[in-house]
Design an enzyme around this catalytic site. Sequence first.
Site, short mmCIF file in Angstrom:
data_model
loop_
_atom_site.label_atom_id
_atom_site.label_comp_id
_atom_site.label_asym_id
_atom_site.label_seq_id
_atom_site.Cartn_x
_atom_site.Cartn_y
_atom_site.Cartn_z
N SER A 184 12.02 -17.75 19.48
CA SER A 184 10.77 -17.89 18.05
C SER A 184 9.99 -16.83 17.00
CB SER A 184 9.36 -18.02 18.81
OG SER A 184 8.65 -16.70 19.50
N HIS A 212 9.66 -24.64 20.12
CA HIS A 212 9.82 -24.26 18.71
C HIS A 212 11.08 -25.36 18.63
CE1 HIS A 212 7.04 -20.94 17.13
NE2 HIS A 212 7.54 -20.94 17.87
N LYS A 243 2.37 -27.27 17.92
CA LYS A 243 3.19 -26.57 16.79
C LYS A 243 3.58 -28.44 15.84
CE LYS A 243 4.27 -22.38 18.68
NZ LYS A 243 4.53 -21.85 19.91
C1 PLP Z 1 3.61 -21.20 21.32
C2 PLP Z 1 4.76 -21.26 22.57
C3 PLP Z 1 4.15 -21.33 23.86
C4 PLP Z 1 2.47 -22.07 24.19
O1 PLP Z 1 1.96 -22.95 23.61
P1 PLP Z 1 0.69 -23.53 23.10
O2 PLP Z 1 0.95 -24.54 22.94
O3 PLP Z 1 0.75 -22.40 21.70
O4 PLP Z 1 -0.40 -23.10 24.22
C5 PLP Z 1 4.89 -21.41 24.72
N1 PLP Z 1 6.46 -20.97 24.54
C6 PLP Z 1 6.73 -20.92 23.84
C7 PLP Z 1 8.22 -20.49 23.48
C8 PLP Z 1 5.93 -20.81 22.57
O5 PLP Z 1 6.28 -20.77 21.36
#
Ligand code: PLP
Length: 396
Positions: A184, A212, A243
């Site tokens: 990310s 992502h 996301k």
């Molecule tokens: C954002 C993210 C999460 C957490 O996801 P949420 O649905 O926001 O709790 C987990 N792993 C990665 C790699 C992320 O980027």
Amino acid sequence: MGNVHELSYLKEKIEELKKEGIYRKLPILDGANQAEIMLDGEKVINLSSNNYLGFANHPRLKQAAIDAVERYGAGSGAVRTIVGNMSIHEQLEEVLAEFKREEAAFVYQSGFNCNIGTIQAIMEAGDLIISDELNHASIIDGVRLSRADRKIFKHSDIDELEQILKENRDKYRNILIITDGVFSMDGDIAKLPEIVELAEKYEAMTYVDDAHGSGVLGENGRGTVDHFDLHGRVDFTIGTLSKAIGVVGGYVAGSRTMYEWLNHKARPVLFSTSLPPAAVGAIIEAIKMLMESSEYTEKVWNNARHFKEGLGKLGFDTGESETPITPVIIGDEAKAMEFSRNLLKKGVFVSAIVFPTVPRGTGRVRCMITAEHTEDQLDRAVEIFQQVGEEMNILR
Ligand SMILES: *Cc1c(COP(=O)(O)O)cnc(C)c1O
């Protein structure tokens, strides 16, 4: 001794944050999360959301949420194992399994919950987890909760991964390799084909957190596993529904066996109330939209290409990005933060990311490009990057 209720030990720590310059206020968003937003009272171009496909405020998702509320109510009323498992939750898991081309998908209330709940449930003391050094915080927490032994390999360093496998294969029955699908902070993609090959050579399992990658990579956003055509060779694929999908929640896709086990053992599902119907209805609609059309994923890639070209021409360093996540690497931490503040003054919101989230000396602003941005908005943003870059003398 002072009054215990003053929490003076926390007050002292807060003062330390202020001294280190990392104390902050949360920005306040007034209205929906979209390409242009009202932030702290100013209208700005939003380059900081994870709303890759523009689904967070999409009319079809909103209508689906309303319909689900009318039929199922505002809340689910219980954990899934008691009486909080509605038919709409079951539908969601079926649609997700179909979308991800896996036997089954198991849904959690967030991606964070999904990682801590899944890793804890599938690994235990006496097992080994091998984890990329840049993996997400929720993976790190999940590994700790599992009590399995842990080895870290340098980011995407396949040789080091093999070394660890070689040295440890005979010491453990179960070995699990965990990696993010898309990282990310840099927007680079995991070397999944090599990782899967090594895993099979050393009889280890694989776990890909595709928070992502899902909704972005692969056919119609099916994710990193689909992008590399590795179906059936990754044991656990995590996705988030918060996301690209634009709502909230997380899931792990994989085998029926995995599903059955998590159904009995995943603590966030056993001990915390299931997703509200509105969220589930909107998510199902989003997945259907992705399966119907490649319009959204094509748009996010076209926009990302357009934006990167614009920045590249100006001489900004956009790092190793292979995805719509576009870091603009400044270097010095304080300068990266100043760059972000100056962009905001001119109407572009893009958050600065500095040590310890990224290595010291690689401070950056991280631009998140979405399908919803218009070319005009992206061109205006590039123009503002140029102005601020020139003013601060950071163009190469
Ligand atoms: C954002 C993210 C999460 C957490 O996801 P949420 O649905 O926001 O709790 C987990 N792993 C990665 C790699 C992320 O980027």
